[in-house]
Enzyme design. Structure first.
Site, mmCIF file in Angstrom:
data_model
loop_
_atom_site.group_PDB
_atom_site.id
_atom_site.type_symbol
_atom_site.label_atom_id
_atom_site.label_comp_id
_atom_site.label_asym_id
_atom_site.label_seq_id
_atom_site.Cartn_x
_atom_site.Cartn_y
_atom_site.Cartn_z
ATOM 1 N N HIS A 4 -21.740 51.523 -19.703
ATOM 2 C CA HIS A 4 -21.144 52.269 -20.816
ATOM 3 C C HIS A 4 -20.064 51.389 -21.426
ATOM 4 C CE1 HIS A 4 -23.210 55.996 -19.932
ATOM 5 N NE2 HIS A 4 -22.988 55.722 -18.648
ATOM 6 N N ARG A 17 -20.825 52.057 -35.847
ATOM 7 C CA ARG A 17 -20.490 53.400 -35.382
ATOM 8 C C ARG A 17 -19.207 53.384 -34.566
ATOM 9 N NH1 ARG A 17 -22.600 56.168 -30.366
ATOM 10 N NH2 ARG A 17 -21.917 58.310 -30.617
ATOM 11 N N ASN A 30 -28.025 51.318 -20.684
ATOM 12 C CA ASN A 30 -26.970 52.096 -21.327
ATOM 13 C C ASN A 30 -27.685 53.319 -21.864
ATOM 14 O OD1 ASN A 30 -25.085 53.344 -22.918
ATOM 15 N ND2 ASN A 30 -24.219 51.435 -23.708
ATOM 16 N N PRO A 63 -29.830 56.141 -27.424
ATOM 17 C CA PRO A 63 -29.610 56.585 -28.799
ATOM 18 C C PRO A 63 -28.331 56.049 -29.431
ATOM 19 C CG PRO A 63 -30.078 58.459 -27.383
ATOM 20 C CD PRO A 63 -29.971 57.261 -26.504
ATOM 21 N N ASN A 64 -28.457 55.742 -30.694
ATOM 22 C CA ASN A 64 -27.372 55.336 -31.583
ATOM 23 C C ASN A 64 -26.818 53.943 -31.322
ATOM 24 O OD1 ASN A 64 -27.363 57.803 -33.102
ATOM 25 N ND2 ASN A 64 -26.408 58.751 -31.334
ATOM 26 N N GLU A 93 -25.999 50.930 -14.554
ATOM 27 C CA GLU A 93 -25.702 51.764 -15.720
ATOM 28 C C GLU A 93 -24.476 51.182 -16.414
ATOM 29 O OE1 GLU A 93 -24.627 56.464 -16.700
ATOM 30 O OE2 GLU A 93 -25.048 55.855 -14.639
ATOM 31 N N ALA A 142 -26.391 58.837 -25.061
ATOM 32 C CA ALA A 142 -26.464 60.295 -24.995
ATOM 33 C C ALA A 142 -27.525 60.802 -24.017
ATOM 34 C CB ALA A 142 -26.709 60.875 -26.385
#
Length: 149
Positions: free
Chosen positions: A101, A19, A75, A11-12, A99, A78
């Site tokens: 981030h 952002r 990634n 998300p996002n 993973e 959320a």
């Protein structure tokens, strides 16, 4: 081609570059895809690059990739904190999973951000290296898979 590396974004991340640039930088998701594609191409892998704001869609993508993927770079954004269906889908994968981030989740303002539930099932984590962490994750999968083929 030696197989497909799947890069999956939660998300996002479609708003990357817009952002909170002080945290996530100014590169867009298209920039990230170009970096990942360059790494995959150089190693002889196809690349599937996707982003979703919908948990069920992420689960579908992981399930589709779980048996024949060379690897998955995810990634979860959320989804990291409460997306148990995503976690369960990752548990079924037979390939390396990294993973990623963009920010260092262990240095973020809220303690809950440092506790990714995905960590328990992934092969490794890249956190806090900005968007370059994606390219490193793709390169890692290519190198690991190259040693095992």
């Amino acid at each position: 081609m030696r197989g497909t590396i799947h890069v999956l974004n939660g998300p996002n991340l479609n708003l990357l570059g817009e952002r909170e640039p002080a945290i996530y930088g100014h590169d867009t998701l298209a920039d990230v895809e170009a970096m990942c594609r360059a790494e995959a191409d150089a190693a002889g892998y196809a690349l599937e690059f996707r982003q979703t704001n919908a948990e069920h869609e992420m689960v579908d993508w992981i399930q589709a990739a779980r048996k024949d993927a060379a690897g998955i770079v995810i990634n979860p954004a959320a989804f990291s904190y409460a997306a148990y269906p995503v976690l369960d889908a990752l548990k079924l994968c037979d390939c390396p999973i990294v993973e990623v981030h963009i920010s260092n989740i262990h240095r973020r303002e809220a303690e809950w951000r440092s506790k990714s539930i995905m960590t328990q099932v992934v092969t490794g984590i890249v956190s806090g290296l900005g968007v370059h962490g994606y390219a490193l994750a793709v390169r890692h999968i290519a190198e690991v898979r190259g040693r095992t083929k």
